[in-house]
Structures are given as C-alpha cells and as structure tokens.
Design an enzyme around this catalytic site. Structure first.
Site, PDB file in Angstrom:
ATOM      1  N   GLU A  23      52.564  39.964  30.410  1.00  0.00           N
ATOM      2  CA  GLU A  23      51.306  40.277  31.093  1.00  0.00           C
ATOM      3  C   GLU A  23      50.435  39.032  31.265  1.00  0.00           C
ATOM      4  OE1 GLU A  23      47.519  43.360  30.420  1.00  0.00           O
ATOM      5  OE2 GLU A  23      49.231  43.364  29.050  1.00  0.00           O
TER       6      GLU A  23
ATOM      7  N   LYS B 196      47.100  46.410  37.937  1.00  0.00           N
ATOM      8  CA  LYS B 196      46.969  47.396  36.865  1.00  0.00           C
ATOM      9  C   LYS B 196      45.935  48.449  37.240  1.00  0.00           C
ATOM     10  CE  LYS B 196      46.358  47.630  31.824  1.00  0.00           C
ATOM     11  NZ  LYS B 196      46.047  46.852  30.596  1.00  0.00           N
TER      12      LYS B 196
ATOM     13  N   CYS C 213      51.317  47.111  30.439  1.00  0.00           N
ATOM     14  CA  CYS C 213      50.681  47.492  29.179  1.00  0.00           C
ATOM     15  C   CYS C 213      50.437  48.999  29.088  1.00  0.00           C
ATOM     16  CB  CYS C 213      49.399  46.674  29.006  1.00  0.00           C
ATOM     17  SG  CYS C 213      48.798  46.555  27.301  1.00  0.00           S
TER      18      CYS C 213
END
Length: 316
Positions: free
Chosen positions: A51, A144, A178
């Site tokens: 990430e 995200k 995540c």
C-alpha cells in the site's frame, strides 16, 4: 496437449517487500524500478508492491500523538510535503512505470499516494492502486473506497471505477487496499469480476491482515498476493512526538507478505522483518478444482434470493 495446457495455466509472480524512501518520490520510484528489474530477471511476469509504496505509507498517523491535533502546523507541513511527493495520474511516474512494464514484458501493481493537480478534488490525496500491463500501459486505476479511521485526515474517498479485474499475461488480476478486505460488498463485486489473482495491498500484513488475505483466497477461489512493506521508526517525521519506547531501528511496518493459494494455504511466506522478494509459480488450474467446493459467484450465490448491483459512476 496436457503439457501445453499446463504451460498456459502457470504464471510466475513476485511480491516486492521493501522499504520506500519516505517523503522522497524520485528515490522511492528509482528503488521500485530497480526491484522490478530484479524480479523480472527471476522470471516473474506479475509483480506487486504494498500500500502507497510511492512515496511510503503515512505511518505517523498510527504512532505520533500530535497527528490527531486539530490545526497542527507541523502536521500541515508534513501533509504538504506528502502531497508534493505524490503521484499524478497520468504523469512522469506512471510513464516510467509503464515503460518498465513494457520493456520487461511484466505486469506491475503498485500502491501510490495520488494527487490531483487541477479540477475537482485538486486539494485531495487518494490512496491508489495502479495496474500496468506488459504492453506498457496503465490498465487499471483504483482509489481506496473508504480511508480507515485516522487515514481520513490524509486521503479522500475513492469510487468504483477501478473495482474490476484486468487481463495480465492471460490471468484476471484485481486488487483491494487494506480494510477494503472487510467490506463484504466490495469483496463480492471483485469475486463477480472473475479474479484469478488478487492483489491485497497492506502497509504491513499483521495477524488479522493475514486472516483477511487467507479468507479472501478461500472465499474467492483465487490466488492472493498479500503485499506489505518495511518501515523503521526513523521514517517518522522528526517534527512530531513519538512513543519513547521506539528506537530509530524499531520496525513500525514489519512486512508480512505472503502468496496464498485458492484453498487458503500459504505457498510462500509470510515473511517478516526484512526486505525480500517472494516468488511463486501459480498453477491457475487449481482454481478450477477448488470451485467444486465453493463458488460465491455461481452455485453458492443464489441469485433467486439475493440481488447485487454496483453504482459505477464516472470519475471526475
């Protein structure tokens, strides 16, 4: 004929577990490109990072109490530096990554801090996963959906534009970032996209992230490349306070990268506390065997009971 089928179903992959150069985009990019070349020399055809590898995860959100103080001058300065060292899409960094992918004939998936230079959202950063194909093109761009907890101080909310799989060396490849792995509807949509290989991008793949990555492989009947990074306490901004027990060499991001099979078992890793490259050759025909017991997009999906839709929308 069986030998030809096996050759087509095998794909060599690599997870690059490394330490970026926090706050230094040119240096982090140079390191990423060097690591990609190393992995390609070992015959990897699909290569991924964790990430926001470019230019590093803002781990100070987790460790520095000052980060949560309203109107903190030092935090504003750190945010401005992060923004100045973030990736514009498209821009020179994406051009360099696309060129490397084409030259080496590899797929590259890498997490970046993305900034928008003009138009709507030009003051906002995004936590983004970029996919480059072996023809030398940016083929997917996922932001995200929901920054996690204190991450909302740094990143804006993404959209559904990148929630899809794309063909890389003949395999359907997608990814989530995540805590998106705990969003059941995001997972279902990606399963519906027909992923064969899933990139699970994490800052560090600790125990619960291992659980989520293995569960994703089992639920989606796909291979999962769980990618973390290495960062030391010395990477924390000197202008912010930090817990006294942290020495400069303490690892605040420990890696934990792993390559996981469709039945949830580890093929490689997890690897902690070191910079390393994890390699594996994936037998994609294993997915066909595992779908016999579970297929959440097919005989286990019960479309007569459940309906599912996604508001794709248009990215501004």
């Amino acid at each position: 004929m069986s030998e030809l089928r096996n050759a087509q179903s095998n794909l060599r992959v690599a997870v690059l577990q490394a330490a970026p150069v926090p706050g230094d985009l040119p240096a982090s990019l140079a390191k990423a490109l060097d690591l990609v070349e190393q992995a390609a020399r070992a015959d990897a055809r699909l290569i991924c990072f964790g990430e926001t590898f470019l230019p590093g995860y803002p781990v100070w959100l987790d460790y520095c109490p000052d980060a949560a103080l309203w109107n903190n001058v030092a935090v504003k300065e750190i945010y401005a530096e992060l923004r100045a060292n973030s990736v514009v899409v498209p821009g020179p960094e994406t051009e360099a990554l696309a060129e490397a992918a084409g030259k080496l004939e590899v797929g590259i998936v890498i997490g970046v801090n993305e900034r928008v230079n003009h138009g709507p959202g030009h003051g906002t950063l995004y936590n983004t996963l970029l996919f480059f194909g072996p023809q030398g093109q940016l083929v997917n761009h996922h932001r995200k959906l929901m920054p996690t907890y204190s991450e909302r101080m740094v990143w804006g909310q993404g959209d559904a534009s990148g929630l899809r799989s794309t063909k890389l060396h003949g395999a359907n490849v997608g990814g989530l970032i995540c805590w998106e792995h705990w969003m059941p509807l995001a997972r279902q949509h990606m399963h519906n996209a027909g992923e064969q290989i899933h990139i699970a991008a994490w800052p560090t793949v600790h125990e619960m992230h291992q659980v989520a990555s293995r569960h994703y492989a089992f639920e989606g009947r796909c291979f999962v490349l769980a990618a973390g990074q290495i960062m030391r306490a010395s990477s924390l901004p000197a202008r912010l306070s930090r817990p006294e027990h942290l020495s400069p060499d303490t690892l605040v991001e420990r890696g934990g990268s792993a390559i996981i099979a469709p039945d949830g078992r580890y093929l490689v890793g997890p690897a902690f506390d070191e910079e390393t490259i994890l390699h594996a050759t994936l037998d994609l025909s294993e997915i066909d065997r595992e779908c016999m017991t579970l297929d959440v997009t097919g005989h286990y999906s019960r479309p007569d009971v459940f309906q599912f839709s996604v508001m794709q929308g248009e990215r501004g």
